[in-house]
Scaffold this motif. Sequence first.
Motif, mmCIF file in Angstrom:
data_model
loop_
_atom_site.group_PDB
_atom_site.id
_atom_site.type_symbol
_atom_site.label_atom_id
_atom_site.label_comp_id
_atom_site.label_asym_id
_atom_site.label_seq_id
_atom_site.Cartn_x
_atom_site.Cartn_y
_atom_site.Cartn_z
ATOM 1 N N ALA A 198 0.897 -1.126 -0.072
ATOM 2 C CA ALA A 198 0.133 -0.032 -0.047
ATOM 3 C C ALA A 198 0.961 1.285 0.067
ATOM 4 O O ALA A 198 1.896 1.266 0.731
ATOM 5 N N ALA A 256 -12.326 -1.782 -3.266
ATOM 6 C CA ALA A 256 -11.468 -0.872 -4.278
ATOM 7 C C ALA A 256 -12.414 -0.106 -5.105
ATOM 8 O O ALA A 256 -13.394 -0.533 -5.768
ATOM 9 N N ASP A 309 -1.304 -0.747 5.366
ATOM 10 C CA ASP A 309 -1.953 0.152 4.888
ATOM 11 C C ASP A 309 -1.064 1.433 4.276
ATOM 12 O O ASP A 309 -1.466 2.441 3.933
ATOM 13 N N ARG A 332 -5.823 -7.607 8.804
ATOM 14 C CA ARG A 332 -5.924 -6.464 7.768
ATOM 15 C C ARG A 332 -5.672 -5.405 8.401
ATOM 16 O O ARG A 332 -6.134 -4.984 9.811
ATOM 17 N N HIS A 384 -11.134 -1.700 4.076
ATOM 18 C CA HIS A 384 -10.529 -0.447 3.428
ATOM 19 C C HIS A 384 -11.576 0.634 3.840
ATOM 20 O O HIS A 384 -12.466 0.874 3.699
ATOM 21 N N ASP A 385 -10.742 1.817 4.237
ATOM 22 C CA ASP A 385 -11.625 3.125 4.292
ATOM 23 C C ASP A 385 -12.569 2.944 5.345
ATOM 24 O O ASP A 385 -13.703 3.443 4.933
ATOM 25 N N SER A 393 -6.046 -0.725 8.168
ATOM 26 C CA SER A 393 -6.659 0.439 7.220
ATOM 27 C C SER A 393 -6.763 1.511 8.580
ATOM 28 O O SER A 393 -7.216 1.413 9.520
ATOM 29 N N ARG A 428 -12.337 -8.167 -2.214
ATOM 30 C CA ARG A 428 -11.734 -6.948 -2.213
ATOM 31 C C ARG A 428 -12.520 -5.553 -2.291
ATOM 32 O O ARG A 428 -13.487 -5.617 -2.833
#
Length: 619
Positions: free
Chosen positions: A298, A490, A345, A391, A437-438, A393, A488
Amino acid sequence: VLDFGRMPDDARPAGSATTDFPAATGTSGATDAHLNAAAVYDFYRDRLGRDGIDGKAGPIVSVVNVTSFGEPMDNAQWDGQKMIYGNGSAKYRPFSAARDVAGHEMTHGVVKYTADFVDLGQSGALNEAVADYFGNAIEVTSRGIPMTDPRAALLGEDLCRTGTPEACAGRRLDDRRTTVADYVGAPAGVDSGGIHINSTIVSGALWDIRRTLDPLLADRLVYRALAEYLTPLDDFVDARNAVLAAGRALGLDRAQLRTVAGAFDAHGIKDGWQRRIGVDSRPLLRELSTESVAPDVAAGRWVVATAGKGAKGSMAVHTGAVTGSAEPVRLSPEDGRSHGWPATDGTTAAWVAMGPGADGNWGMEVLARPLDGGPVRSVHPGANQFVADVRVSGGDVAFLLTDHATGRSGPVLSHAGAPVAPIALPEGHGATGLAFHDGLLAWTESWQVGERTVSAPTVYSLAAGKVVAQYVVDDANAVAEIAVGSLRLAGGRLLWVETPFDRTKGSTIRSGALDGSGATDLLPAGPRPGTGTEPRRITGLTASDRAVTFAEAARGETRNTDLPKLWQLPLNGGTPERMSCNRGGQYSPVADRGTRVVWLDATAGRTDLVVRERAAGTC
């Protein structure tokens, strides 16, 4: 019963109170094992001056009539202490019946007490190559077979009950394979890095030497290299150098040394052969120990887990820049545990440490550390728990946790450094394949409806504290069950792969809105490119804000064309292009920004962490 490492409790040595042995010792392979062991012993003693497998007149033990879970075992093996011979089948005779096979397996024992090659990659292929060479040399010498006989180079050609020797042979040392044209870029998980697949590149060179020089001189040459020059982690070029060094020590003249060098040249075994294969990716870290632990990347920073060269030592987590402008840095502490399954991240890395903790109890602890240095933080101790899919983030860490004491399983989250908190799932539901993610978490949720398993890619919003999207893939009206995975997040979309259990049907990549308003096929099911009919089987997926990259493989694993290759297409769909034209196995792709992808590549005779900025196109 197949039982490696020790003698089965009910095994008794073949014997007889008289000079007449029972017929059963012949049908079981015991007589053959004894006669062939004697032939191998005589060869090493009389030609090479070695007294037995260990060089110290130690016992030579063979176990015959072996089955595998009650089924025929069409194979033979040196298990570190003794020979193991399969009992044969309708197709094969007992494996102890083949003298070259017996010589091959006993030579593995000789290797253990000399070079002691690590059974991985090129060093493992050297182990097989030396065993192939001496197995065949023992057979042709003891049976008086001339080197010009076409069958002299065949290994195991006499084992088949039907068919020709050429069709029966497990390997042939005159197959003319070379490094640049034929080396199969297999990773550690495929034939231990191609140790059998690639062995004849070297054994072919050694056999050419035996056909050109006096056979006795060739045998002494190869043995001298094995016993005095070769070491556990040597590669193909090291083998060339060792044999030439042994030749000089034995007093070979210049013409003979040119013959030896020419044999290795003919098989492409010379300095820099990996570069002549041609790769279009840029290496970030060379010679990783496994392809089964995925890297992550990342914001131009990567993390990966690997053990030392030859898979020596414990796994450790390393980081570096995609630009390759600085040496990789070790992130995980040297605490005797195995550290792996890293995620990042671009600012923080998190991973799993497995082994005894500070309290002495074995566990799976989740650790985190800034990529630019600083203290290692314990996110979750994990005693008596199983951790998966870590994971990261925005500094938050999420993972899947199974508590063996309570039986509870599901996603958990550590927000802003706080202790982990579970995210509740409906009763009877499970989760696999986490993405983060986010402020959004995604997983494949599954539950039972009668005898069927229902799967649903699911999106959970941390801000809303609830599921905001769920796409049910398999329901009671479906024709066949479908495996769902590789989620995923994205480009404002959720992506996943659907693969029917019916292997006649191919994989599909789907794309869904994050509010649950609908999903479309990003890549419909179709044939694997270049086959016309073979269904596409996607084995990995990654995505950035611009592109989706996937890995797909054929059903075999013995040719470069069978091993996984990477393809890329735009995030909004289109025609896939080859991400890389590298011919070997390509594994565990992870997307950075734009079209940049990092992956594990086995093309160059080892597994490397590599990168490409954009798709190569048509190869």
